[in-house]
Design an enzyme around this catalytic site. Structure first.
Site, short mmCIF file in Angstrom:
data_model
loop_
_atom_site.label_atom_id
_atom_site.label_comp_id
_atom_site.label_asym_id
_atom_site.label_seq_id
_atom_site.Cartn_x
_atom_site.Cartn_y
_atom_site.Cartn_z
CG ASP A 16 -2.31 0.56 1.12
OD1 ASP A 16 -2.69 -0.01 -0.04
OD2 ASP A 16 -2.65 1.22 1.88
CB ALA A 18 5.27 0.45 -2.48
CE1 TYR A 177 0.72 13.47 9.81
CE2 TYR A 177 0.49 15.60 11.01
CZ TYR A 177 0.20 14.65 10.18
OH TYR A 177 -1.30 14.67 9.82
CG HIS A 238 2.17 11.49 12.61
ND1 HIS A 238 3.65 11.13 12.27
CD2 HIS A 238 1.39 10.73 12.28
CE1 HIS A 238 3.20 10.27 11.58
NE2 HIS A 238 2.06 10.00 11.37
NE ARG A 341 -5.97 15.74 5.40
CZ ARG A 341 -5.13 16.06 4.53
NH1 ARG A 341 -5.51 17.14 3.72
NH2 ARG A 341 -3.95 15.86 4.66
#
Ligand code: BG6
Length: 481
Positions: A16, A18, A177, A238, A341
């Site tokens: 995934d 990659a 991050y 993060h 988000r």
């Protein structure tokens, strides 16, 4: 430089990460001529694949502009694929032969290995790389992705293993991050603006909040996520990195080790998080949700055990026990399946002492919005324009799309992988940093998992459990609207 060759090998090439991140990043760096033109990319995985198969998997994640087709062909022509397992030494020897064949033996040959692998095969594969695949005439650099263990002990074991194989200079631990524009901007904001330098402490600041929100659930990644939970997935890495950059003292210089020394120092002053400073949540489906995903709760994911108590939301308070920060709570909040988000750092200042106005001024806030729509803004009180002598809330606003409309902000992975080519470790996590991060988070993780602490259910698409707002309110955070 152009005098040497570079080979970039992706382990886990069929996975995934990659297809979504690493190949598209390599393409972008190649297209923009940021990496040497003769760079070659090798994919390595267990499946029987050809470069064309990898290309097909990646194409949905790459947006080609017109005129780029020819360069795109050249990029894939510089790709190779080698099939192999992660446990057989002979497979790695085979890879090494392929790499050597692709190199020019009259030149310096540098090798980068990107390990996008499940933790179960991590130890063996790094050992085989060390024993069979190191560059003979040039440098070798190894990029690794989390999870870096699952608690202090397992991480220490992994770190010992890695430092037995590679030097710290060869190891690049990614926390993506650290590749984001606004996270990189934090040092400039803090140390190049006297306005903020002087008021960046307990005398002026009431609380600091670091937030991560995602409007979708685990989306088929439940199997991975259930082993990890939101604390390991987001907060321990993060958000903690953002905390370090916000809270550390000024480094002696901008050299990678001076910066990382300061991060380690501030981490050392943070006691392990306690259960009183913790609110956990897990999302449930919303039967009236606007799409199929939102009708599903975390435990409706087939890859998640039906009795899972893994948190998909967490609010934690960290306390920094030093002269600058004692008494200033650092609140971290992160969740999946929330209403929006967003990732941001919010510094809330103390109330104005000795107020002379009829109305109480709202607290100033300095907000660094990491995503989406990058911005720095400062909430402040302003006289309402005109005859009246009343005041209102306003903002000093540095929204990037207004101020830097034409700026191209690179993807985090583009910056970080380029750093590996250049050999800059400023934005990568050092072993001692990781150790301190786990020291702070391990006791609470063990407690939650040992006692199977039940997370509070919250509905998909909401702000998360209200108990998290109560925790923030108890910790000097005043909602300013
Ligand atoms: C990853 C997490 O590290 O970061 C994911 O494993 C999360 O669960 C992702 O979705 C978020 O990254 P970004 O760059 O989209 O904020």
């Amino acid at each position: 430089g152009q005098g040497c060759t570079h080979i970039f090998t992706i382990f886990g090439a069929s996975g995934d990460l990659a297809k979504k991140k690493i190949y598209p990043t390599m393409w972008a760096l190649y297209r923009d001529s940021l990496i040497p033109e003769n760079t070659q990319v090798f994919g390595y995985a267990r499946s029987d694949l050809k470069v064309e198969d990898i290309r097909k998997k990646c194409e949905p994640y790459i947006k080609l502009k017109s005129g780029e087709e020819e360069t795109f062909e050249k990029f894939w022509a510089a790709n190779q694929y080698v099939r192999g397992t992660y446990d057989k030494r002979t497979d790695f020897e085979h890879l090494n032969h392929a790499l050597t064949r692709a190199e020019d033996n009259k030149r310096e040959n540098n090798r980068i290995f990107y390990l996008a692998l499940p933790s179960s095969v991590f130890m063996e594969s790094t050992k085989h790389i060390r024993e069979t695949c190191m560059a003979e005439r040039g440098w070798t650099r190894v990029i690794i992705e989390k999870p870096f263990g699952y608690d202090a002990d397992s991480s220490e074991k992994l770190s010992k293993h890695l430092s037995g194989l590679f030097t710290e200079e060869q190891l690049y631990r990614i926390d993506h991050y650290l590749g984001k524009e606004m996270v990189q901007n934090l040092m400039t904001l803090r140390f190049a603006n006297n306005l903020y330098t002087r008021s960046w402490d307990r005398d002026s600041i009431a609380s600091v909040t670091i937030t991560f929100k995602e409007p979708f659930g685990t989306q088929g990644r439940g199997g991975y996520f259930d082993q990890s939970g939101i604390i390991r997935d987001i907060l321990q890495n993060h958000l903690l990195q953002i905390l370090c950059l916000a809270a550390m003292e000024k480094p002696a210089s901008t050299s990678p080790d001076d910066i990382r020394d300061e991060k380690v120092k501030v981490l050392k002053t943070i006691p392990a998080i306690t259960i009183e400073d913790c609110v956990l949540g897990q999302y449930v489906g919303d039967p009236n949700g606007k799409d199929e995903d939102s009708k599903l709760g975390y435990k409706d994911d087939d890859t998640v055990p039906k009795d899972s108590v893994t948190p998909t939301y967490a609010a934690l308070v960290l306390r920094i026990n030093n002269e600058r920060w004692e008494g200033v709570p650092f609140i971290m909040r992160a969740g999946k399946a929330l209403n929006e988000r967003k990732a941001e750092l919010r510094i809330q200042y103390r109330d104005v002492p000795g107020n002379i106005f009829s109305k109480t001024p709202s607290r100033n806030e300095l907000v660094l919005r990491v995503q989406p729509n990058e911005a720095i803004y400062c909430k402040m009180m302003n006289k309402s324009p005109g005859m009246s002598f009343t005041m209102e809330e306003s903002e000093l606003d540095l929204t990037y799309r207004n101020r830097y409309a034409d700026a191209k902000l690179p993807e985090a992975y583009e910056r970080l992988i380029l750093d590996v080519f250049v050999g800059s470790q400023m934005h990568f996590v050092r072993t001692d940093e990781l150790r301190e991060a786990w020291r702070i988070f391990t006791p609470i993780l063990h407690k939650i998992e040992g006692e199977k602490v039940q997370p509070i259910p919250y509905k998909y698409g909401t702000r998360g459990p209200k108990e998290a707002d109560e925790l923030a309110a108890k910790n000097n955070f005043v909602y300013t609207g």
